[in-house]
Design a protein around this motif. Structure first.
Motif, mmCIF file in Angstrom:
data_model
loop_
_atom_site.group_PDB
_atom_site.id
_atom_site.type_symbol
_atom_site.label_atom_id
_atom_site.label_comp_id
_atom_site.label_asym_id
_atom_site.label_seq_id
_atom_site.Cartn_x
_atom_site.Cartn_y
_atom_site.Cartn_z
ATOM 1 N N ASP A 1 -3.181 4.558 -2.389
ATOM 2 C CA ASP A 1 -4.337 4.029 -1.563
ATOM 3 C C ASP A 1 -4.330 3.794 -0.126
ATOM 4 O O ASP A 1 -4.951 4.039 0.853
ATOM 5 N N VAL A 2 -2.731 3.179 0.032
ATOM 6 C CA VAL A 2 -2.531 2.960 1.521
ATOM 7 C C VAL A 2 -2.500 3.991 2.268
ATOM 8 O O VAL A 2 -2.877 4.230 3.447
ATOM 9 N N LEU A 3 -1.780 5.022 1.661
ATOM 10 C CA LEU A 3 -1.475 6.190 2.233
ATOM 11 C C LEU A 3 -2.748 7.213 2.710
ATOM 12 O O LEU A 3 -3.090 7.750 3.779
ATOM 13 N N THR B 1 -8.002 -4.533 7.752
ATOM 14 C CA THR B 1 -6.643 -5.030 7.536
ATOM 15 C C THR B 1 -6.406 -5.990 6.200
ATOM 16 O O THR B 1 -5.349 -5.931 5.435
ATOM 17 N N ASP B 2 -7.499 -6.634 5.942
ATOM 18 C CA ASP B 2 -7.618 -7.328 4.545
ATOM 19 C C ASP B 2 -7.301 -6.444 3.323
ATOM 20 O O ASP B 2 -6.530 -6.660 2.422
ATOM 21 N N TRP B 3 -8.164 -5.219 3.482
ATOM 22 C CA TRP B 3 -7.847 -4.165 2.507
ATOM 23 C C TRP B 3 -6.704 -3.589 2.157
ATOM 24 O O TRP B 3 -6.024 -3.544 1.187
ATOM 25 N N ILE B 4 -5.970 -3.179 3.323
ATOM 26 C CA ILE B 4 -4.530 -2.736 3.421
ATOM 27 C C ILE B 4 -3.648 -3.700 2.928
ATOM 28 O O ILE B 4 -2.765 -3.460 1.841
ATOM 29 N N ALA B 5 -3.786 -5.104 2.912
ATOM 30 C CA ALA B 5 -2.883 -6.035 2.734
ATOM 31 C C ALA B 5 -3.081 -6.221 1.110
ATOM 32 O O ALA B 5 -1.986 -6.357 0.451
ATOM 33 N N GLU B 6 -4.121 -5.993 0.601
ATOM 34 C CA GLU B 6 -4.436 -6.116 -0.787
ATOM 35 C C GLU B 6 -3.944 -5.083 -1.405
ATOM 36 O O GLU B 6 -3.363 -5.215 -2.644
ATOM 37 N N ARG B 7 -3.947 -3.870 -0.847
ATOM 38 C CA ARG B 7 -3.390 -2.784 -1.731
ATOM 39 C C ARG B 7 -1.987 -2.715 -1.651
ATOM 40 O O ARG B 7 -1.282 -2.150 -2.368
ATOM 41 N N THR C 1 -7.658 8.337 15.293
ATOM 42 C CA THR C 1 -6.631 9.321 15.328
ATOM 43 C C THR C 1 -5.578 8.759 14.439
ATOM 44 O O THR C 1 -5.342 7.627 14.223
ATOM 45 N N PRO C 2 -4.939 9.872 13.821
ATOM 46 C CA PRO C 2 -3.914 9.218 12.803
ATOM 47 C C PRO C 2 -2.510 8.475 13.304
ATOM 48 O O PRO C 2 -1.731 7.857 12.553
ATOM 49 N N ASP C 3 -2.192 9.139 14.630
ATOM 50 C CA ASP C 3 -0.828 8.632 15.126
ATOM 51 C C ASP C 3 -0.298 7.010 14.742
ATOM 52 O O ASP C 3 0.783 7.233 14.619
ATOM 53 N N HIS C 4 -1.062 6.320 14.848
ATOM 54 C CA HIS C 4 -0.451 4.631 15.056
ATOM 55 C C HIS C 4 -0.331 4.320 13.482
ATOM 56 O O HIS C 4 0.208 3.234 13.516
ATOM 57 N N ILE C 5 -0.965 5.067 12.612
ATOM 58 C CA ILE C 5 -0.680 4.627 11.238
ATOM 59 C C ILE C 5 0.423 5.258 10.421
ATOM 60 O O ILE C 5 0.904 4.732 9.438
ATOM 61 N N LEU C 6 0.839 6.272 11.060
ATOM 62 C CA LEU C 6 1.816 7.267 10.538
ATOM 63 C C LEU C 6 3.204 6.846 10.441
ATOM 64 O O LEU C 6 3.670 6.786 9.264
ATOM 65 N N PRO C 7 3.479 5.816 11.336
ATOM 66 C CA PRO C 7 4.986 5.107 11.029
ATOM 67 C C PRO C 7 5.016 4.129 10.024
ATOM 68 O O PRO C 7 6.019 3.838 9.499
ATOM 69 N N LEU C 8 3.688 3.633 9.494
ATOM 70 C CA LEU C 8 3.599 2.671 8.655
ATOM 71 C C LEU C 8 4.096 3.519 7.326
ATOM 72 O O LEU C 8 4.941 2.996 6.494
ATOM 73 N N PHE C 9 3.580 4.697 7.270
ATOM 74 C CA PHE C 9 3.953 5.547 6.007
ATOM 75 C C PHE C 9 5.480 5.644 5.721
ATOM 76 O O PHE C 9 6.235 5.700 4.904
ATOM 77 N N VAL C 10 6.010 5.928 7.025
ATOM 78 C CA VAL C 10 7.422 6.119 7.021
ATOM 79 C C VAL C 10 8.312 4.951 6.623
ATOM 80 O O VAL C 10 9.104 5.091 5.627
ATOM 81 N N VAL D 1 -7.367 5.527 5.461
ATOM 82 C CA VAL D 1 -8.074 5.630 6.618
ATOM 83 C C VAL D 1 -9.420 6.215 6.026
ATOM 84 O O VAL D 1 -10.460 6.242 6.540
ATOM 85 N N GLU D 2 -9.345 7.001 4.976
ATOM 86 C CA GLU D 2 -10.684 7.528 4.061
ATOM 87 C C GLU D 2 -11.092 6.524 3.136
ATOM 88 O O GLU D 2 -12.330 6.518 2.962
ATOM 89 N N ARG D 3 -10.144 5.671 2.749
ATOM 90 C CA ARG D 3 -10.777 4.943 1.565
ATOM 91 C C ARG D 3 -11.074 3.275 1.869
ATOM 92 O O ARG D 3 -12.114 2.950 1.271
ATOM 93 N N ALA D 4 -10.494 3.041 2.937
ATOM 94 C CA ALA D 4 -10.676 1.655 3.202
ATOM 95 C C ALA D 4 -12.018 1.024 3.814
ATOM 96 O O ALA D 4 -12.424 2.316 4.519
ATOM 97 N N PRO D 5 -12.497 0.094 3.888
ATOM 98 C CA PRO D 5 -13.668 0.042 4.825
ATOM 99 C C PRO D 5 -13.269 0.174 6.241
ATOM 100 O O PRO D 5 -12.458 -0.508 6.996
ATOM 101 N N HIS D 6 -14.164 0.933 7.008
ATOM 102 C CA HIS D 6 -14.157 1.191 8.356
ATOM 103 C C HIS D 6 -12.757 1.783 8.778
ATOM 104 O O HIS D 6 -12.254 1.458 9.697
ATOM 105 N N GLY D 7 -12.217 2.581 7.843
ATOM 106 C CA GLY D 7 -10.857 3.312 8.132
ATOM 107 C C GLY D 7 -11.014 3.866 9.068
ATOM 108 O O GLY D 7 -10.033 3.784 10.439
ATOM 109 N N ARG D 8 -12.068 5.122 9.321
ATOM 110 C CA ARG D 8 -12.176 5.798 10.611
ATOM 111 C C ARG D 8 -12.436 5.284 11.773
ATOM 112 O O ARG D 8 -12.001 5.522 13.059
#
Length: 266
Positions: A209-211, A195-201, A226-235, A214-221
């Motif tokens: 990077d935010v998009l 969450t800190d990495w996402i906030a900084e980016r 599964t991607p479903d709960h982060i996809l609304p963020l991108f919308v 899941v691949e780039r952030a620490p402990h993204g996976r």
């Protein structure tokens, strides 16, 4: 009148509708700080075109029912209703906007509001007197597709429509059920590092990077098996317009592993 931002809400457990928590308190005060919308469009992680034969849908019922799409919770939660009216005209406008951008979506006259929509909205707008329309994600589509979806929807903000992406900034249910931590347990490093990495980016305006967090952030996976709960963020990010500007309105943790971050984009 001040233009509405687009929002991303971490909706957490359905029990947020009943249990005291910092996130619940924050959402209960959020509506008072926003201009009153004419209507609300919610993109929920629990309305997924990937499980509808690939058919993306938008709710077009004038009176969408409350969907209790969960199990094992108290009867009090199943008794709750969020009787907000629908808005078939807004649903038709969504279909039109997305078609103009080559994105196919079908109006569904029967589907109601799942808990990703009605639980947070019952706190933000408890009177249920603002029309609500819900649009599906497509968990088999890319982050870029969802960002483009948000960009296509952005003109609705000029019509005083509040665009809400409802998911979770962290969402590993297997780990959550295995740990069974109390509601006020602190986050382990593998949650807070993400969450800190996402906030900084976000602050840096690093959209790509935010998009691909899941691949780039620490402990993204670990946080999004599964991607479903982060996809609304991108919308919500796409609907915020350009130049990109993000503000983290709230950060707290429930049950140790569910980060309840709320973001505004404008």
């Amino acid at each position: 009148m001040r233009r509405l931002p687009s929002l991303f809400l971490s909706h957490g457990s359905p029990m947020m509708a009943l249990e005291p928590s910092p996130a619940r308190t924050f959402l209960a005060g959020l509506g008072a700080g926003l201009p009153r919308p004419q209507a609300i469009l919610v993109v929920s992680a629990h309305h997924d075109a990937a499980y509808q034969g690939g058919r993306a849908t938008v709710t077009a019922s004038p009176a969408p029912p409350t969907i209790h799409d969960f199990g094992g919770f108290p009867d009090e939660l199943f008794a709750m209703r969020y009787p907000a009216p629908g808005d078939p005209a807004l649903a038709a406008r969504v279909v039109e906007l997305l078609a103009d951008h080559g994105l196919s979506v079908t109006a569904d006259p029967d589907r109601g509001l799942d808990h990703g929509a009605w639980v947070p909205l019952s706190l933000i707008y408890p009177d249920a007197d603002i029309p609500v329309v819900q649009l599906s994600i497509a968990s088999n589509a890319s982050p870029e597709w969802h960002y483009a979806l948000g960009q296509a929807l952005a003109p609705l903000r000029d019509d005083n429509v509040l665009i809400v992406g409802s998911g979770s900034i962290t969402h590993n249910l297997r780990a959550l059920f295995a740990a069974r931590l109390p509601i006020d347990a602190p986050a382990p490093a593998w949650v807070s590092d993400f969450t800190d990495w996402i906030a900084e980016r976000m602050v840096a305006g690093a959209v790509d990077d935010v998009l691909h967090g899941v691949e780039r952030a620490p402990h993204g996976r670990d946080n999004h098996p599964t991607p479903d709960h982060i996809l609304p963020l991108f919308v919500a990010m796409g609907a915020g317009g350009a130049p990109f500007k993000a503000e983290r309105l709230h950060h707290s943790i429930t049950y140790g592993l569910l980060a309840m971050d709320v973001y505004a984009f404008d």
